[in-house]
Write a protein that holds these residues in place. Structure first.
Motif, mmCIF file in Angstrom:
data_model
loop_
_atom_site.group_PDB
_atom_site.id
_atom_site.type_symbol
_atom_site.label_atom_id
_atom_site.label_comp_id
_atom_site.label_asym_id
_atom_site.label_seq_id
_atom_site.Cartn_x
_atom_site.Cartn_y
_atom_site.Cartn_z
ATOM 1 N N ILE A 11 4.815 2.071 -1.589
ATOM 2 C CA ILE A 11 4.171 1.026 -2.387
ATOM 3 C C ILE A 11 5.220 -0.009 -2.790
ATOM 4 O O ILE A 11 6.306 0.336 -3.236
ATOM 5 C CB ILE A 11 3.489 1.633 -3.628
ATOM 6 C CG1 ILE A 11 2.303 2.483 -3.189
ATOM 7 C CG2 ILE A 11 3.055 0.555 -4.611
ATOM 8 C CD1 ILE A 11 1.660 3.266 -4.311
ATOM 9 N N GLY A 12 4.885 -1.291 -2.638
ATOM 10 C CA GLY A 12 5.831 -2.367 -2.932
ATOM 11 C C GLY A 12 5.984 -2.700 -4.401
ATOM 12 O O GLY A 12 6.909 -3.398 -4.790
ATOM 13 N N ASP A 13 5.065 -2.248 -5.239
ATOM 14 C CA ASP A 13 5.146 -2.465 -6.684
ATOM 15 C C ASP A 13 5.820 -1.269 -7.345
ATOM 16 O O ASP A 13 5.792 -0.161 -6.811
ATOM 17 C CB ASP A 13 3.752 -2.621 -7.289
ATOM 18 C CG ASP A 13 3.061 -3.889 -6.847
ATOM 19 O OD1 ASP A 13 3.754 -4.909 -6.666
ATOM 20 O OD2 ASP A 13 1.833 -3.867 -6.686
ATOM 21 N N ALA A 14 6.397 -1.511 -8.514
ATOM 22 C CA ALA A 14 6.984 -0.406 -9.271
ATOM 23 C C ALA A 14 5.864 0.549 -9.682
ATOM 24 O O ALA A 14 4.818 0.127 -10.154
ATOM 25 C CB ALA A 14 7.706 -0.919 -10.505
ATOM 26 N N LEU A 15 6.081 1.818 -9.489
ATOM 27 C CA LEU A 15 5.120 2.846 -9.863
ATOM 28 C C LEU A 15 5.858 3.896 -10.677
ATOM 29 O O LEU A 15 6.828 4.486 -10.206
ATOM 30 C CB LEU A 15 4.500 3.488 -8.630
ATOM 31 C CG LEU A 15 3.567 4.656 -8.877
ATOM 32 C CD1 LEU A 15 2.301 4.177 -9.575
ATOM 33 C CD2 LEU A 15 3.227 5.344 -7.578
ATOM 34 N N ALA A 30 10.517 1.176 -5.039
ATOM 35 C CA ALA A 30 10.351 -0.249 -5.361
ATOM 36 C C ALA A 30 10.734 -0.553 -6.803
ATOM 37 O O ALA A 30 11.029 -1.698 -7.140
ATOM 38 C CB ALA A 30 8.907 -0.683 -5.104
ATOM 39 N N THR A 31 10.761 0.446 -7.638
ATOM 40 C CA THR A 31 11.129 0.254 -9.036
ATOM 41 C C THR A 31 12.513 -0.365 -9.162
ATOM 42 O O THR A 31 12.742 -1.223 -10.008
ATOM 43 C CB THR A 31 11.081 1.602 -9.793
ATOM 44 O OG1 THR A 31 9.772 2.140 -9.653
ATOM 45 C CG2 THR A 31 11.407 1.436 -11.248
ATOM 46 N N ILE A 34 12.568 -4.167 -8.665
ATOM 47 C CA ILE A 34 11.888 -4.899 -9.727
ATOM 48 C C ILE A 34 12.619 -4.778 -11.060
ATOM 49 O O ILE A 34 12.735 -5.744 -11.806
ATOM 50 C CB ILE A 34 10.426 -4.413 -9.836
ATOM 51 C CG1 ILE A 34 9.697 -4.769 -8.530
ATOM 52 C CG2 ILE A 34 9.727 -5.005 -11.045
ATOM 53 C CD1 ILE A 34 8.361 -4.104 -8.348
ATOM 54 N N THR A 35 13.135 -3.591 -11.365
ATOM 55 C CA THR A 35 13.722 -3.349 -12.685
ATOM 56 C C THR A 35 15.245 -3.352 -12.714
ATOM 57 O O THR A 35 15.837 -3.485 -13.781
ATOM 58 C CB THR A 35 13.274 -1.987 -13.246
ATOM 59 O OG1 THR A 35 13.861 -0.936 -12.461
ATOM 60 C CG2 THR A 35 11.762 -1.859 -13.265
ATOM 61 N N GLU A 74 0.920 -5.725 -16.060
ATOM 62 C CA GLU A 74 1.871 -6.687 -15.524
ATOM 63 C C GLU A 74 2.404 -7.474 -16.699
ATOM 64 O O GLU A 74 1.698 -7.690 -17.680
ATOM 65 C CB GLU A 74 1.191 -7.648 -14.550
ATOM 66 C CG GLU A 74 0.763 -7.012 -13.262
ATOM 67 C CD GLU A 74 0.196 -8.033 -12.280
ATOM 68 O OE1 GLU A 74 0.533 -9.234 -12.390
ATOM 69 O OE2 GLU A 74 -0.579 -7.614 -11.422
#
Length: 84
Positions: A11-15, A30-31, A34-35, A74
């Motif tokens: 998954i490309g979004d942070a989970l 992906a985290t 993003i983070t 978000e």
């Protein structure tokens, strides 16, 4: 690796998966993009690490997650380097 595990990892979004007290149990790769935190740095940290002192918002969102057993959001969060 199971198909479901492969899906979560890709998954490309942070989970983030949290326990009932708001501590991070899992973070997907992906985290880090993003983070700024590597997934291993986040496990066992409290989710408030992203809210930079906004404990009211942290507790509000944790309350929603507890009631619904899921929460998607978000918005601006603190990164590892202190930026947002």
């Amino acid at each position: 690796m199971t198909e479901s595990n492969l899906l979560v990892q890709s998954i490309g979004d942070a989970l983030l998966l949290l326990n009932g007290d708001g501590y991070i149990r899992f973070a997907n790769p992906a985290t880090e993009n993003i983070t700024g935190f590597a997934p291993g740095q986040l496990v066992q940290q409290h989710v408030s690490i992203f809210y930079h002192g906004d404990s009211i918002k942290t507790e509000y969102e944790l309350g929603l997650a507890r009631r619904k057993e899921r929460f998607v959001t978000e918005g601006w969060r603190s990164r590892a380097d202190g930026s947002q």
